[in-house]
Every structure is written in C-alpha cells, then in structure tokens.
Motif scaffolding. Structure first.
Motif, PDB file in Angstrom:
ATOM      1  N   PHE A  47       0.836  -1.208   0.000  1.00 43.63           N
ATOM      2  CA  PHE A  47       0.000   0.000   0.000  1.00 43.63           C
ATOM      3  C   PHE A  47       0.872   1.260   0.000  1.00 43.63           C
ATOM      4  N   CYS A  48       1.961   1.221   0.770  1.00 49.02           N
ATOM      5  CA  CYS A  48       2.869   2.381   0.850  1.00 49.02           C
ATOM      6  C   CYS A  48       3.781   2.472  -0.371  1.00 49.02           C
ATOM      7  N   GLY A  49       3.823   1.435  -1.165  1.00 48.86           N
ATOM      8  CA  GLY A  49       4.664   1.454  -2.356  1.00 48.86           C
ATOM      9  C   GLY A  49       6.104   1.048  -2.097  1.00 48.86           C
ATOM     10  N   VAL A  50       6.331   0.270  -1.029  1.00 51.72           N
ATOM     11  CA  VAL A  50       7.688  -0.221  -0.761  1.00 51.72           C
ATOM     12  C   VAL A  50       7.661  -1.739  -0.576  1.00 51.72           C
ATOM     13  N   LEU A 154      14.282   9.197   8.299  1.00 49.61           N
ATOM     14  CA  LEU A 154      13.287   8.312   8.900  1.00 49.61           C
ATOM     15  C   LEU A 154      11.990   9.104   8.971  1.00 49.61           C
ATOM     16  N   GLU A 155      10.982   8.694   8.194  1.00 52.23           N
ATOM     17  CA  GLU A 155       9.697   9.397   8.224  1.00 52.23           C
ATOM     18  C   GLU A 155       8.873   8.942   9.423  1.00 52.23           C
ATOM     19  N   ASP A 156       8.398   9.889  10.222  1.00 57.93           N
ATOM     20  CA  ASP A 156       7.435   9.564  11.275  1.00 57.93           C
ATOM     21  C   ASP A 156       6.041   9.696  10.658  1.00 57.93           C
ATOM     22  N   CYS A 157       5.497   8.538  10.259  1.00 58.09           N
ATOM     23  CA  CYS A 157       4.208   8.481   9.559  1.00 58.09           C
ATOM     24  C   CYS A 157       3.067   8.120  10.497  1.00 58.09           C
ATOM     25  N   ALA A 158       3.304   8.236  11.815  1.00 62.65           N
ATOM     26  CA  ALA A 158       2.310   7.755  12.787  1.00 62.65           C
ATOM     27  C   ALA A 158       0.929   8.359  12.537  1.00 62.65           C
ATOM     28  N   GLN A 159       0.890   9.603  12.069  1.00 61.62           N
ATOM     29  CA  GLN A 159      -0.402  10.272  11.893  1.00 61.62           C
ATOM     30  C   GLN A 159      -0.831  10.328  10.436  1.00 61.62           C
ATOM     31  N   ALA A 160      -0.132   9.634   9.563  1.00 61.17           N
ATOM     32  CA  ALA A 160      -0.311   9.950   8.143  1.00 61.17           C
ATOM     33  C   ALA A 160      -0.570   8.758   7.219  1.00 61.17           C
ATOM     34  N   ALA A 161      -1.089   7.655   7.758  1.00 64.92           N
ATOM     35  CA  ALA A 161      -1.398   6.516   6.876  1.00 64.92           C
ATOM     36  C   ALA A 161      -2.334   6.996   5.773  1.00 64.92           C
ATOM     37  N   GLY A 162      -1.952   6.771   4.531  1.00 63.60           N
ATOM     38  CA  GLY A 162      -2.822   7.137   3.409  1.00 63.60           C
ATOM     39  C   GLY A 162      -2.551   8.513   2.829  1.00 63.60           C
ATOM     40  N   ALA A 163      -1.710   9.308   3.497  1.00 56.56           N
ATOM     41  CA  ALA A 163      -1.386  10.636   2.957  1.00 56.56           C
ATOM     42  C   ALA A 163      -0.359  10.499   1.844  1.00 56.56           C
ATOM     43  N   SER A 164      -0.334  11.477   0.928  1.00 50.60           N
ATOM     44  CA  SER A 164       0.695  11.416  -0.107  1.00 50.60           C
ATOM     45  C   SER A 164       1.239  12.798  -0.462  1.00 50.60           C
ATOM     46  N   TYR A 165       2.352  12.767  -1.155  1.00 50.61           N
ATOM     47  CA  TYR A 165       3.047  13.974  -1.606  1.00 50.61           C
ATOM     48  C   TYR A 165       3.385  13.759  -3.068  1.00 50.61           C
ATOM     49  N   LYS A 185      -5.313   6.404  15.613  1.00 46.91           N
ATOM     50  CA  LYS A 185      -4.656   6.783  14.355  1.00 46.91           C
ATOM     51  C   LYS A 185      -5.560   6.466  13.157  1.00 46.91           C
ATOM     52  N   ILE A 186      -5.181   6.933  11.987  1.00 48.27           N
ATOM     53  CA  ILE A 186      -6.049   6.796  10.808  1.00 48.27           C
ATOM     54  C   ILE A 186      -6.355   5.324  10.531  1.00 48.27           C
ATOM     55  N   LEU A 187      -5.340   4.487  10.633  1.00 51.28           N
ATOM     56  CA  LEU A 187      -5.549   3.040  10.584  1.00 51.28           C
ATOM     57  C   LEU A 187      -5.304   2.543  12.006  1.00 51.28           C
ATOM     58  N   GLY A 188      -6.383   2.312  12.734  1.00 53.19           N
ATOM     59  CA  GLY A 188      -6.261   2.040  14.166  1.00 53.19           C
ATOM     60  C   GLY A 188      -6.528   0.584  14.513  1.00 53.19           C
ATOM     61  N   ALA A 189      -5.681   0.044  15.393  1.00 56.74           N
ATOM     62  CA  ALA A 189      -5.873  -1.318  15.887  1.00 56.74           C
ATOM     63  C   ALA A 189      -6.800  -1.290  17.103  1.00 56.74           C
ATOM     64  N   LEU A 245      -9.173   1.544   4.029  1.00 52.87           N
ATOM     65  CA  LEU A 245      -8.425   2.750   4.394  1.00 52.87           C
ATOM     66  C   LEU A 245      -8.685   3.908   3.431  1.00 52.87           C
ATOM     67  N   GLY A 246      -8.746   3.603   2.147  1.00 56.46           N
ATOM     68  CA  GLY A 246      -8.999   4.665   1.166  1.00 56.46           C
ATOM     69  C   GLY A 246     -10.317   5.359   1.456  1.00 56.46           C
ATOM     70  N   PHE A 247     -11.328   4.566   1.766  1.00 56.49           N
ATOM     71  CA  PHE A 247     -12.640   5.110   2.095  1.00 56.49           C
ATOM     72  C   PHE A 247     -12.577   5.923   3.396  1.00 56.49           C
ATOM     73  N   ALA A 248     -11.870   5.383   4.385  1.00 54.62           N
ATOM     74  CA  ALA A 248     -11.755   6.076   5.680  1.00 54.62           C
ATOM     75  C   ALA A 248     -11.092   7.445   5.497  1.00 54.62           C
ATOM     76  N   VAL A 249     -10.050   7.496   4.659  1.00 50.80           N
ATOM     77  CA  VAL A 249      -9.352   8.765   4.419  1.00 50.80           C
ATOM     78  C   VAL A 249     -10.279   9.731   3.677  1.00 50.80           C
ATOM     79  N   SER A 250     -11.024   9.223   2.701  1.00 48.49           N
ATOM     80  CA  SER A 250     -11.876  10.149   1.948  1.00 48.49           C
ATOM     81  C   SER A 250     -13.002  10.689   2.837  1.00 48.49           C
ATOM     82  N   GLN A 251     -13.468   9.881   3.794  1.00 51.36           N
ATOM     83  CA  GLN A 251     -14.448  10.392   4.766  1.00 51.36           C
ATOM     84  C   GLN A 251     -13.865  11.532   5.600  1.00 51.36           C
ATOM     85  N   ARG A 252     -12.623  11.343   6.032  1.00 50.64           N
ATOM     86  CA  ARG A 252     -11.965  12.404   6.800  1.00 50.64           C
ATOM     87  C   ARG A 252     -11.825  13.669   5.961  1.00 50.64           C
TER      88      ARG A 252
END
Ligand SMILES: *Cc1c(COP(=O)(O)O)cnc(C)c1O
Length: 368
Positions: A47-50, A154-165, A185-189, A245-252
């Motif tokens: 999903f992250c492209g890595v 080192l990217e701290d992506c803790a708050q940014a699941a699904g964000a892009s640049y 968090k955006i993707l929360g356990a 997740l895509g849907f969750a982000v678009s809702q936000r």
C-alpha cells in the motif's frame, strides 16, 4: 454529546467482520508472528509502495527500531521538530541520540525545511520529518539535503497513513518509515501496534531481527535485540481495515472540507493550510484562533469535546529540559501551542454532528 474521538461507532458498524478476524486467529492455532502478521506486512508495505514491512509493538518501537537499524548511536544528532507527539523524541532518546530541533512552518504546522541547513553539524546522522495531522512534509527538499549531506531520513508516519506527496504515499520517501496503529490513528488497531516500512532490504532484515532478540534462527541471537512483536489478532483486524483505508481517508477529507467551508470566515479562525502537492489525510482537523481557551471552554459547555495537539512544545517540557532549549527558541511552535484547537473527527462522525460543532463555534464568535 459530541466526542472528539470514538471507535465504537465504527466497531458497531463492522462488528461481525472484526469479531470474525479475532475468531480466525483464535482458532488458527498460532497467536504470535504468524500468517496474519506476514499478510499484513505484505499488504501494508505494498500500500505504501515499498517492498518491506516489519510489524512491531507500537509506533514508538517502529521509530526506535528504525533508528537502531540505521545504526544511530549515542553521540549522534537527529533533527526533528518540537511540535510533535512526545514519542518522536522519546524514540530518538531511546536510541541514545541527541534530538536537535528545528521550528515548523506557520501555515502547515510542519517541519520548516529551510531551517535544517543551520541545524546541521558534523554529528547529524538522521532527519525525522513528522507528517503531522496527516499532511506530508516537503519531501523533495528533504531528499535533496539528505543526498548532498549523506544523512538518513526516517519518516514519522504515525499520523499519516494514506497521505501522499506529489501522488506518492508517505512512507516511501525516506530510507525507512515508522507507522503507528494506535487506536486513534487513521488506521487504528484494537490495542497497540506499529510497522516499519522500507524499500531497503538491509534495513528491513535488520529491523526484523531486532524486533525479536536479534534472532534470525531460533534460540540464537546475532546481535543484541528487543522484544517488539505485532500480534496476530491486531494484524488480522488491521489487514481487514486496510481494505477500507482509502474510504476512511476520503471520509476524513469530506469532513475537513466541510469544516473549512463553514469556518473559514468565522471570527478570527484560521483553517488548516494544505501545502502544494499534498493529499492531506486529516488525522486531525486543527484550527487556530486567538480565543482558543475561551472557545474550548464554550464548546465543552455545549458538550462538544476538543483537543489541543499539542499544548506544550517538547523543548519546553520538564522531561526534556536537559536538552538546554529555552522559551523563544522555536517561536512558531510556541505560538501555535497557544492558538491551535483540534475539532471532533473520527470514523463515522456525521455531517449533522459537524454542523452542530460549526454552529456552536459561530455562536461563540457572535457572542464575544
Ligand atoms: C502516535 C504517535 C507516535 C507513537 O505511536 P505509538 O503507537 O503510540 O507508540 C509517534 N509519533 C507520532 C507523531 C504520533 O502521533
């Protein structure tokens, strides 16, 4: 009552699926580091492209183990911002390194990359950009600095699941990246969880053995390691939620667009700026106002919960006074701490609830 955050609404909507995830793990015969963790590592990293994902116990551990995998050591300096969650800095300290702060930008609340040059020393080994509130830091600029100065990112992506640049997902820019799946968090356990993602095979392999006592084969440690495992139950639920997740982000983003439209000309409110080329995932919706404390109290009186993320920049906290910073060192972070207010935003919040929030804010500014 409008809560700031609530997982129960989402849980009630997806209850059968989530209980199904738990049941599958419980009846599988394997509870720790099994097929669900492997599947989630594969799916989330892709999903992250890595190419590599390493599930760990928390976002803090994901940061810490990433730093260890990068061989960051006592004596090294790591550049980050004071306007972040404490764990960013706690992880740097856990690795024994010295956090060196640079201020943030006024509009986006994000690392001011133009301040980095002046913070570099011969000991600078790593930069930790924090994609705060779900918005990516200017990664082009950072990449340039890292390359010319031979510094790791080192990217701290803790708050940014699904964000892009520039259309590319966060977590794929640095040498390595750390995600948190803490429940809010955006993707929360449904408990603690985190992941290290990287395209660098060497770092992925290193992080994988560090999370499990430095072992590659059973009962034999290759190097001093730790215990930071992701458990099967959380991985199974997260893998299920990743599909949405895509849907969750678009809702936000829909909620954020609503707040911005309704609040941008109310009182002295400054709505959050979205930087150029960013797809903002809106982990938090954060306004600024000179009347912050009074507004917050007013909303609380109407049973609307809000939060201040964060009320004190880290360089001014007692726990980090030993770093030697003083009030005035990072004026933008310090000013923001007195003006920001995060509005209710969680999975399943309704536009009716957001309308109630907006109307209360309007009525506050009419009354003052
Ligand atoms: C939540 C968070 C972390 C830590 O994640 P945990 O899973 O709570 O350990 C690190 N950095 C930032 C910016 C965070 O918001």
């Amino acid at each position: 009552m409008i809560k700031f955050w609530d997982y129960l609404r989402e849980y009630n909507q997806q209850r059968d699926d989530i209980i199904g995830c738990v049941e599958r793990v419980f009846s599988s015969g394997r509870l720790i580091l099994g097929s669900h963790v492997e599947a989630f590592e594969r799916n989330f990293s892709s999903f992250c492209g890595v190419s590599c994902g390493v599930g760990v116990n928390s976002g803090t551990d994901a940061l810490f183990l990433s730093l260890r995998a990068l061989d960051i050591e006592p004596g090294d300096e790591v550049i980050t911002v004071p306007n972040t969650a404490v764990p960013t800095v706690a992880a740097i300290r856990a690795a024994g390194a010295r956090p060196v702060f640079v201020d943030v930008e006024d509009g986006t609340f994000l690392m001011d990359v133009s301040a980095i040059e002046a913070a570099l020393t011969g000991k600078t080994r790593c930069i930790v950009p924090v994609h705060l509130f779900g918005q990516a830091v200017d990664m082009d600029c950072l990449g340039e600095i890292a390359k010319t100065k031979n510094i790791r990112i080192l990217e701290d992506c803790a708050q940014a699941a699904g964000a892009s640049y520039k259309g590319q997902k966060v977590g794929s820019f640095g040498d390595v990246a750390a995600f948190s799946f803490y429940p809010t968090k955006i993707l929360g356990a449904f408990g603690d969880a985190g992941m290290i993602v990287t395209d660098r095979r060497d770092l992925g392999d290193r992080a994988r053995r560090l999370r499990f006592y430095g072992m590659e084969h059973e009962y034999y440690s290759e190097e001093e390691g730790y215990n930071s495992r992701l458990d099967e139950v959380q991985a199974s639920i997260l893998d299920h939620k990743l599909g949405r997740l895509g849907f969750a982000v678009s809702q936000r983003q829909t909620v954020a667009a609503f707040y911005t439209r309704e609040l941008s000309s109310v009182g002295d409110i400054v709505t959050p700026a979205v930087g150029r080329d960013r797809d903002h995932a809106f982990y938090a919706y954060t306004i600024r106002t000179g009347y912050r404390d009074r507004l917050r109290e007013y909303l609380a009186g109407r049973e609307i919960e809000t939060r201040i993320n964060y009320p004190v920049p880290i360089h001014l906290m007692r726990g980090y006074s030993f770093l030697g910073y003083r009030c005035g060192d990072f004026p933008v972070s310090e000013r923001l701490a007195g003006e920001i207010l995060c509005l209710p935003l969680f999975p399943g919040i309704t536009i009716e609830e957001c309308t109630t929030v907006v109307e209360a804010i309007r009525s506050f500014f009419r009354d003052i």
